[in-house]
Design a protein around this motif. Structure first.
Motif, PDB file in Angstrom:
ATOM      1  N   THR A  50      42.124  46.742  42.088  1.00 65.01           N
ATOM      2  CA  THR A  50      40.984  47.563  42.442  1.00 65.01           C
ATOM      3  C   THR A  50      39.760  47.024  41.733  1.00 65.01           C
ATOM      4  O   THR A  50      39.660  47.091  40.510  1.00 65.01           O
ATOM      5  CB  THR A  50      41.212  49.023  42.038  1.00 65.01           C
ATOM      6  OG1 THR A  50      42.404  49.493  42.684  1.00 65.01           O
ATOM      7  CG2 THR A  50      40.036  49.895  42.433  1.00 65.01           C
ATOM      8  N   TRP A  51      38.827  46.473  42.513  1.00 64.20           N
ATOM      9  CA  TRP A  51      37.669  45.821  41.907  1.00 64.20           C
ATOM     10  C   TRP A  51      36.440  46.722  41.822  1.00 64.20           C
ATOM     11  O   TRP A  51      35.411  46.317  41.336  1.00 64.20           O
ATOM     12  CB  TRP A  51      37.327  44.559  42.717  1.00 64.20           C
ATOM     13  CG  TRP A  51      38.430  43.565  42.633  1.00 64.20           C
ATOM     14  CD1 TRP A  51      39.442  43.383  43.513  1.00 64.20           C
ATOM     15  CD2 TRP A  51      38.664  42.616  41.585  1.00 64.20           C
ATOM     16  NE1 TRP A  51      40.289  42.386  43.088  1.00 64.20           N
ATOM     17  CE2 TRP A  51      39.827  41.901  41.911  1.00 64.20           C
ATOM     18  CE3 TRP A  51      37.999  42.317  40.387  1.00 64.20           C
ATOM     19  CZ2 TRP A  51      40.348  40.888  41.092  1.00 64.20           C
ATOM     20  CZ3 TRP A  51      38.505  41.314  39.577  1.00 64.20           C
ATOM     21  CH2 TRP A  51      39.672  40.615  39.926  1.00 64.20           C
ATOM     22  N   PRO A 103      50.754  40.292  27.906  1.00 70.72           N
ATOM     23  CA  PRO A 103      51.559  41.490  27.683  1.00 70.72           C
ATOM     24  C   PRO A 103      50.851  42.756  28.156  1.00 70.72           C
ATOM     25  O   PRO A 103      51.506  43.702  28.606  1.00 70.72           O
ATOM     26  CB  PRO A 103      51.760  41.509  26.162  1.00 70.72           C
ATOM     27  CG  PRO A 103      51.590  40.081  25.742  1.00 70.72           C
ATOM     28  CD  PRO A 103      50.559  39.514  26.667  1.00 70.72           C
ATOM     29  N   ASN A 104      49.522  42.771  28.056  1.00 71.78           N
ATOM     30  CA  ASN A 104      48.725  43.901  28.520  1.00 71.78           C
ATOM     31  C   ASN A 104      48.602  43.819  30.044  1.00 71.78           C
ATOM     32  O   ASN A 104      47.736  43.124  30.575  1.00 71.78           O
ATOM     33  CB  ASN A 104      47.350  43.876  27.861  1.00 71.78           C
ATOM     34  CG  ASN A 104      46.469  45.023  28.309  1.00 71.78           C
ATOM     35  OD1 ASN A 104      46.936  45.994  28.907  1.00 71.78           O
ATOM     36  ND2 ASN A 104      45.177  44.911  28.031  1.00 71.78           N
ATOM     37  N   ARG A 105      49.466  44.529  30.742  1.00 71.36           N
ATOM     38  CA  ARG A 105      49.519  44.427  32.205  1.00 71.36           C
ATOM     39  C   ARG A 105      48.197  44.809  32.866  1.00 71.36           C
ATOM     40  O   ARG A 105      47.874  44.309  33.948  1.00 71.36           O
ATOM     41  CB  ARG A 105      50.654  45.305  32.738  1.00 71.36           C
ATOM     42  CG  ARG A 105      50.986  45.056  34.199  1.00 71.36           C
ATOM     43  CD  ARG A 105      52.105  45.967  34.690  1.00 71.36           C
ATOM     44  NE  ARG A 105      52.433  45.702  36.088  1.00 71.36           N
ATOM     45  CZ  ARG A 105      53.427  44.933  36.494  1.00 71.36           C
ATOM     46  NH1 ARG A 105      54.217  44.356  35.617  1.00 71.36           N
ATOM     47  NH2 ARG A 105      53.648  44.745  37.788  1.00 71.36           N
ATOM     48  N   SER A 106      47.407  45.684  32.213  1.00 69.84           N
ATOM     49  CA  SER A 106      46.143  46.111  32.814  1.00 69.84           C
ATOM     50  C   SER A 106      45.137  44.966  32.896  1.00 69.84           C
ATOM     51  O   SER A 106      44.115  45.088  33.573  1.00 69.84           O
ATOM     52  CB  SER A 106      45.546  47.276  32.022  1.00 69.84           C
ATOM     53  OG  SER A 106      45.157  46.862  30.718  1.00 69.84           O
ATOM     54  N   SER A 107      45.412  43.858  32.219  1.00 65.65           N
ATOM     55  CA  SER A 107      44.500  42.710  32.259  1.00 65.65           C
ATOM     56  C   SER A 107      44.898  41.686  33.320  1.00 65.65           C
ATOM     57  O   SER A 107      44.218  40.678  33.489  1.00 65.65           O
ATOM     58  CB  SER A 107      44.449  42.020  30.889  1.00 65.65           C
ATOM     59  OG  SER A 107      45.665  41.338  30.609  1.00 65.65           O
ATOM     60  N   MET A 153      29.492  46.122  42.896  1.00 67.76           N
ATOM     61  CA  MET A 153      30.700  46.149  42.073  1.00 67.76           C
ATOM     62  C   MET A 153      30.606  45.062  41.021  1.00 67.76           C
ATOM     63  O   MET A 153      30.092  43.979  41.266  1.00 67.76           O
ATOM     64  CB  MET A 153      31.943  45.875  42.933  1.00 67.76           C
ATOM     65  CG  MET A 153      32.227  46.954  43.949  1.00 67.76           C
ATOM     66  SD  MET A 153      33.765  46.623  44.828  1.00 67.76           S
ATOM     67  CE  MET A 153      33.283  45.200  45.780  1.00 67.76           C
ATOM     68  N   ARG A 154      31.180  45.339  39.845  1.00 63.91           N
ATOM     69  CA  ARG A 154      31.164  44.354  38.772  1.00 63.91           C
ATOM     70  C   ARG A 154      32.587  44.076  38.344  1.00 63.91           C
ATOM     71  O   ARG A 154      33.429  44.954  38.345  1.00 63.91           O
ATOM     72  CB  ARG A 154      30.372  44.859  37.566  1.00 63.91           C
ATOM     73  CG  ARG A 154      28.932  45.158  37.856  1.00 63.91           C
ATOM     74  CD  ARG A 154      28.212  45.423  36.557  1.00 63.91           C
ATOM     75  NE  ARG A 154      28.150  44.238  35.733  1.00 63.91           N
ATOM     76  CZ  ARG A 154      27.221  43.295  35.860  1.00 63.91           C
ATOM     77  NH1 ARG A 154      26.317  43.384  36.805  1.00 63.91           N
ATOM     78  NH2 ARG A 154      27.181  42.249  35.066  1.00 63.91           N
ATOM     79  N   THR A 155      32.866  42.870  37.969  1.00 63.53           N
ATOM     80  CA  THR A 155      34.127  42.540  37.338  1.00 63.53           C
ATOM     81  C   THR A 155      33.803  41.972  35.981  1.00 63.53           C
ATOM     82  O   THR A 155      32.710  41.481  35.736  1.00 63.53           O
ATOM     83  CB  THR A 155      34.908  41.484  38.152  1.00 63.53           C
ATOM     84  OG1 THR A 155      34.197  40.267  38.121  1.00 63.53           O
ATOM     85  CG2 THR A 155      35.124  41.952  39.578  1.00 63.53           C
ATOM     86  N   ARG A 156      34.807  42.028  35.061  1.00 61.30           N
ATOM     87  CA  ARG A 156      34.550  41.472  33.741  1.00 61.30           C
ATOM     88  C   ARG A 156      34.254  39.990  33.825  1.00 61.30           C
ATOM     89  O   ARG A 156      33.439  39.470  33.093  1.00 61.30           O
ATOM     90  CB  ARG A 156      35.753  41.729  32.825  1.00 61.30           C
ATOM     91  CG  ARG A 156      35.789  43.123  32.257  1.00 61.30           C
ATOM     92  CD  ARG A 156      36.609  43.157  30.984  1.00 61.30           C
ATOM     93  NE  ARG A 156      37.963  42.651  31.192  1.00 61.30           N
ATOM     94  CZ  ARG A 156      38.988  43.425  31.519  1.00 61.30           C
ATOM     95  NH1 ARG A 156      38.820  44.707  31.708  1.00 61.30           N
ATOM     96  NH2 ARG A 156      40.190  42.914  31.668  1.00 61.30           N
ATOM     97  N   ALA A 189      33.905  40.800  45.305  1.00 63.90           N
ATOM     98  CA  ALA A 189      34.559  39.908  44.355  1.00 63.90           C
ATOM     99  C   ALA A 189      36.003  39.624  44.756  1.00 63.90           C
ATOM    100  O   ALA A 189      36.459  38.488  44.698  1.00 63.90           O
ATOM    101  CB  ALA A 189      34.515  40.525  42.956  1.00 63.90           C
ATOM    102  N   SER A 190      36.738  40.664  45.164  1.00 60.57           N
ATOM    103  CA  SER A 190      38.138  40.459  45.509  1.00 60.57           C
ATOM    104  C   SER A 190      38.279  39.527  46.706  1.00 60.57           C
ATOM    105  O   SER A 190      39.162  38.685  46.752  1.00 60.57           O
ATOM    106  CB  SER A 190      38.821  41.801  45.790  1.00 60.57           C
ATOM    107  OG  SER A 190      38.185  42.471  46.865  1.00 60.57           O
ATOM    108  N   GLY A 191      37.382  39.680  47.698  1.00 60.23           N
ATOM    109  CA  GLY A 191      37.431  38.794  48.854  1.00 60.23           C
ATOM    110  C   GLY A 191      37.162  37.356  48.475  1.00 60.23           C
ATOM    111  O   GLY A 191      37.815  36.429  48.971  1.00 60.23           O
ATOM    112  N   ASN A 192      36.195  37.153  47.573  1.00 60.29           N
ATOM    113  CA  ASN A 192      35.890  35.801  47.126  1.00 60.29           C
ATOM    114  C   ASN A 192      37.070  35.180  46.392  1.00 60.29           C
ATOM    115  O   ASN A 192      37.398  34.014  46.591  1.00 60.29           O
ATOM    116  CB  ASN A 192      34.664  35.812  46.205  1.00 60.29           C
ATOM    117  CG  ASN A 192      33.373  36.078  46.961  1.00 60.29           C
ATOM    118  OD1 ASN A 192      33.309  35.928  48.170  1.00 60.29           O
ATOM    119  ND2 ASN A 192      32.353  36.503  46.232  1.00 60.29           N
ATOM    120  N   ILE A 193      37.709  35.948  45.521  1.00 57.76           N
ATOM    121  CA  ILE A 193      38.838  35.428  44.753  1.00 57.76           C
ATOM    122  C   ILE A 193      40.003  35.078  45.676  1.00 57.76           C
ATOM    123  O   ILE A 193      40.624  34.021  45.548  1.00 57.76           O
ATOM    124  CB  ILE A 193      39.287  36.448  43.684  1.00 57.76           C
ATOM    125  CG1 ILE A 193      38.223  36.588  42.596  1.00 57.76           C
ATOM    126  CG2 ILE A 193      40.622  36.027  43.063  1.00 57.76           C
ATOM    127  CD1 ILE A 193      37.921  35.299  41.848  1.00 57.76           C
TER     128      ILE A 193
END
Length: 219
Positions: free
Chosen positions: A214-215, A175-179, A1-4, A39-43
């Motif tokens: 969702t990562w 303002p951009n909730r998707s971020s 999995m990749r995150t930005r 990634a989500s677990g690490n964060i």
């Protein structure tokens, strides 16, 4: 999995290494490394490890106590590095960025003039001061202000950067909730690495922003 944040941090690390070799005047093509699993677990783990404390005093604060932008080549600095990393269709004059296209993740604004792009500190300098950086020396504060390895620097619209100011996620959200997932993850990554504290309201806001992220795909 990749995150930005993973992709951006990996690219930034590679870019920093190239700049350190003294070839900052060239446009760099970098193959991104594989992202860190879970990634989500690490964060979430990092968020749980942050020390909760009241915000410190602003006494003695000045942006000059966080020296930036550092030079990265002839007439170029960290700002040029971020513009080149975060943009598309980049046009260079030497190592200065003179053209390109940037989409501000905070508000979705598309920018085509580099002079209209702000380089935002994910964790603002004043916010860092209130959460532990007042105890650092100016050299370490300079390292923080010019950090190209963590997701601490990002090209955004001037409007969104001004609206954010020095506020933490309990006071301001993009303002951009998707971020929101990415913003919260980046904030946690930076504060965890630099061992900065969070307020209880800040931690609650970060927890809320990360809930249900969702990562498996870009948040």
């Amino acid at each position: 999995m990749r995150t930005r944040s993973g992709a951006r941090a990996g690219l930034a690390a590679a870019l920093s290494a190239v700049l350190a070799l003294g070839v900052a005047g060239c446009e760099v093509s970098v193959t991104e490394p594989e992202a860190t699993p879970s990634a989500s677990g690490n964060i979430n783990k990092q968020l749980g490890e942050l020390t909760v404390a009241s915000a410190g005093s602003m006494k003695g604060y000045s942006r000059s106590r966080f020296p930036h932008w550092r030079g990265t080549g002839k007439n170029c600095d960290v700002r040029d590095s971020v513009l080149q990393r975060d943009g598309e269709g980049i046009k260079l004059s030497g190592c200065n960025v003179v053209g390109g296209r940037w989409e501000s993740v905070y508000d979705g604004v598309v920018l085509t003039d580099p002079s209209g792009v702000d380089i935002d500190h994910t964790v603002p300098l004043a916010a860092a001061w209130r959460s532990g950086a007042e105890e650092w020396d100016d050299s370490k504060r300079g390292d923080f202000a010019n950090d190209l390895t963590r997701p601490q620097l990002i090209a955004v619209s001037a409007r969104s950067n001004r609206a954010k100011g020095d506020q933490d996620p309990s006071q301001w959200k993009p303002p951009n909730r998707s971020s929101w997932c990415q913003y919260a993850a980046d904030w946690v990554t930076v504060k965890h690495y630099w061992r900065l504290t969070v307020t209880s309201a800040e931690k609650a806001a970060l927890t809320d922003m990360l809930e249900g992220c969702t990562w498996a795909s870009k948040p």
